[in-house]
Write an enzyme that holds these catalytic residues in place. Structure first.
Site, PDB file in Angstrom:
ATOM      1  N   HIS A  21      50.653  83.062  48.337  1.00  0.00           N
ATOM      2  CA  HIS A  21      49.596  81.889  48.467  1.00  0.00           C
ATOM      3  C   HIS A  21      50.071  80.766  47.518  1.00  0.00           C
ATOM      4  O   HIS A  21      50.369  81.014  46.207  1.00  0.00           O
ATOM      5  CB  HIS A  21      48.204  81.955  48.547  1.00  0.00           C
ATOM      6  N   ASP A 100      34.036  79.844  53.975  1.00  0.00           N
ATOM      7  CA  ASP A 100      35.204  79.170  53.339  1.00  0.00           C
ATOM      8  C   ASP A 100      35.422  77.863  54.333  1.00  0.00           C
ATOM      9  O   ASP A 100      35.927  76.724  53.543  1.00  0.00           O
ATOM     10  CB  ASP A 100      36.200  79.971  53.380  1.00  0.00           C
ATOM     11  N   ARG A 107      35.400  69.842  50.838  1.00  0.00           N
ATOM     12  CA  ARG A 107      36.130  69.497  49.517  1.00  0.00           C
ATOM     13  C   ARG A 107      36.785  68.089  49.569  1.00  0.00           C
ATOM     14  O   ARG A 107      36.864  67.357  48.381  1.00  0.00           O
ATOM     15  CB  ARG A 107      37.035  70.708  48.971  1.00  0.00           C
ATOM     16  N   SER A 122      38.064  79.843  47.559  1.00  0.00           N
ATOM     17  CA  SER A 122      38.682  79.719  48.855  1.00  0.00           C
ATOM     18  C   SER A 122      39.869  80.497  49.174  1.00  0.00           C
ATOM     19  O   SER A 122      39.847  81.242  50.127  1.00  0.00           O
ATOM     20  CB  SER A 122      38.953  78.189  49.005  1.00  0.00           C
ATOM     21  N   LYS A 126      39.909  84.428  51.336  1.00  0.00           N
ATOM     22  CA  LYS A 126      40.407  84.872  52.691  1.00  0.00           C
ATOM     23  C   LYS A 126      41.667  86.027  52.375  1.00  0.00           C
ATOM     24  O   LYS A 126      41.918  86.760  53.501  1.00  0.00           O
ATOM     25  CB  LYS A 126      41.255  83.407  52.916  1.00  0.00           C
TER      26      LYS A 126
END
Length: 278
Positions: A21, A100, A107, A122, A126
């Site tokens: 990520h 989420d 946001r 967040s 996930k």
């Protein structure tokens, strides 16, 4: 947030699972190349991605510029694609960390995009819910990233690594500077095209180098000895990319180019608007 939905169990796949990520930055198209590349090296990459947030483009938005490609997959479709293709990039389903999605949407409109607790929860909710064994985090800092300074980026990296380890996910983080856009292309279709260039063994050196660095880290985390650069240069990663796109209904041979906007744009008569690719 994790407990608000289901958790995907990938432990019986024939390949080790590892994900990546990035906290995002201008022109950050690495995921489009990295997922098929690491799959070509022998891992399964279950990449649950998001849409644009703040000033950064979203991986799902980029891939949706490919005709027919779909982001929404069932949990069973994710498992099947990981087993057959080795890589999947898709949206988190309605059943995975559903809280989420509500916070993510807020946001942008509450000026909390840069909040470390919200970024950490967040991303990690996930990733933990998706069931991956290992995770590499690309934490960016600089004027093109959400986090502007290295000290804050380090705090964010430590927070996410701790969350991953506490939930039995082997997690490492790399800090990468974002003082200028990655590559030469910014915009959904344009970034897909540039990603394909890298998958063909070419493309901008900064995109290629970071992709290889992250691929090596991902392979090492799950005990795979591989040469990611060779998988780019010999076309193996590109073939996995084609299979990944086709498995999700997309046309990997589609020609993607900026098009003049047909409606809603006062400049369309001069052919200047490329909003369809942004």
């Amino acid at each position: 947030m994790i407990a608000s939905g289901e958790r995907l169990n990938l432990r019986d796949l024939s390949r080790p699972t590892v994900d990546k990520h990035s906290t995002g930055g201008v022109g950050d198209k690495i995921s489009l190349i990295l997922a098929p590349l690491v799959a070509a090296c022998g891992a399964a990459v279950p990449q649950l991605s998001g849409r644009g947030l703040g000033h950064t483009g979203g991986t799902l938005d980029k891939l949706e510029s490919i005709p027919g490609w779909r982001a929404q997959l069932t949990l069973e479709e994710i498992r099947e694609q990981l087993e057959t293709v080795g890589a999947v990039i898709c949206a988190a389903g309605a059943s995975l960390a559903p809280v989420d999605r509500r916070l993510y949407a807020l946001r942008d409109v509450t000026s909390t995009v840069e909040s470390i607790p919200l970024i950490s929860s967040s991303i990690m909710s996930k990733k933990i819910a998706e069931g991956t064994e290992a995770l590499v985090l690309d934490v960016k800092f600089g004027r093109g990233a959400f986090i502007k300074d290295m000290e804050t980026a380090t705090e964010l990296a430590h927070t996410m690594v701790r969350l991953g380890l506490e939930h039995d996910v082997k997690t490492v983080a790399k800090l990468t500077p974002m003082w200028s856009p990655l590559g030469r292309a910014v915009g959904n279709a344009l970034e897909v095209n540039e990603s394909v260039d890298v998958l063909h063994g070419g493309g901008p050196s900064d995109v290629r180098d970071l992709t290889i660095e992250l691929a090596q880290a991902m392979c090492e985390l799950v005990g795979i000895t591989a040469d990611p650069a060779a998988r780019l240069d010999d076309g193996t990663a590109y073939e996995v990319y084609r299979a990944m796109i086709a498995a999700q209904g997309g046309d990997p041979d589609a020609v993607l180019s900026p098009l003049p906007c047909a409606t809603r744009c006062s400049r369309r008569s001069r052919g200047l608007c490329t909003v369809s690719t942004l």
